[in-house]
Scaffold this active site. Structure first.
Site: not given
Ligand code: PGA
Length: 248
Positions: A19, A21, A103, A105, A170, A176, A211
């Protein structure tokens, strides 16, 4: 195959989803990253999916036709007068095979469970595999696992009647932050999700996300019930992502 067997065996095949982003800032950097990702030595039984920003999808598909592509969102709307939308028919025609939906976000920007329902339907109708993201925030987690399951049940109940999909578990506090969940606990949640959707006759693969990195990938991937990873930050680094794809 009995239900128990289905729930507790480790998935043989893995799905590793990158991803990207809202990265990278230029098309040339996106192409470089796509070429590097396409160059990762394939591993039998491991499917890699790359989800770039919409704007790069078409040219990446042309330049690296062997890469399996996903989108980071999908419109609820069919083709027509819907300014700013990008829907299933367009995505499918651009070569997109998977769509990340819900997601955290995007949910933080106001996406509702109802929209998730419509997006899953839209993706399925277009022949695109939905990857629905679910996961609790820190406050819910601190309230205990019963609270986590109650929260997830609410999010999972938004999943409409489709034959097949991918769910990415998640935990928001792990995204993150460098503070991943532990594999045993994520595995328990993954098996719960499989059981919940299994009773609705939905065939589901559950990914872990939050992460994920080269050090912790194998722990998650070897956990029964976890069939892959949704990788954010580490997918932007070729070496890290390659190590995750090759994790054993
Ligand atoms: P990350 O993000 O691996 O940077 O924690 C995962 C995600 O949000 O899909």
């Amino acid at each position: 195959m009995t239900l128990l067997f289905y729930l507790y065996t480790t998935d043989m095949n893995r799905l590793i989803v990158a991803n990207w982003k809202h990265n990278p800032a230029t098309a040339s950097a996106a192409h470089e990253l796509a070429a590097q990702t396409a160059g990762i030595e394939a591993v039998e039984g491991v499917q890699v999916v790359v989800c770039p920003p919409y704007t790069y999808v078409e040219t990446i598909h042309e330049a690296q036709p062997q890469l399996v592509l996903g989108s980071q969102d999908i419109s609820t709307q069919d083709i027509g007068a819907h300014t700013g939308e990008v829907g299933g028919e367009i995505l499918k025609n651009l070569g997109v095979q998977y769509a990340i939906i819900g997601h955290s976000e995007r949910r933080a920007m106001g996406e509702s469970d109802e929209e998730v329902t419509y997006k899953v339907r839209a993706a399925s109708a277009a022949g695109i595999m939905p990857i629905v993201c679910v996961g609790e925030d820190e406050e819910v987690r601190e309230a205990g696992m019963d609270a986590v399951y109650a929260f997830l049940q609410e999010q999972l109940s938004a999943i409409p009647d489709v034959a097949q999909l991918v769910v990415a578990y998640e935990p928001i506090w792990a995204i993150g932050t460098g503070k991943a969940d532990n594999p045993a606990s994520a595995g328990e949640v993954a098996r719960y999700i499989k059981e919940y959707l299994g009773y609705l006759n939905i065939e589901v693969r559950v990914l872990y996300g939050g992460s994920a990195n080269p050090e912790n990938a194998a722990g998650f991937l070897n956990e029964p019930g976890i069939g892959g990873l949704l990788v954010g930050g580490a997918s932007l680094d070729e070496e890290k992502f390659a190590a995750i794809v090759h994790a054993r």
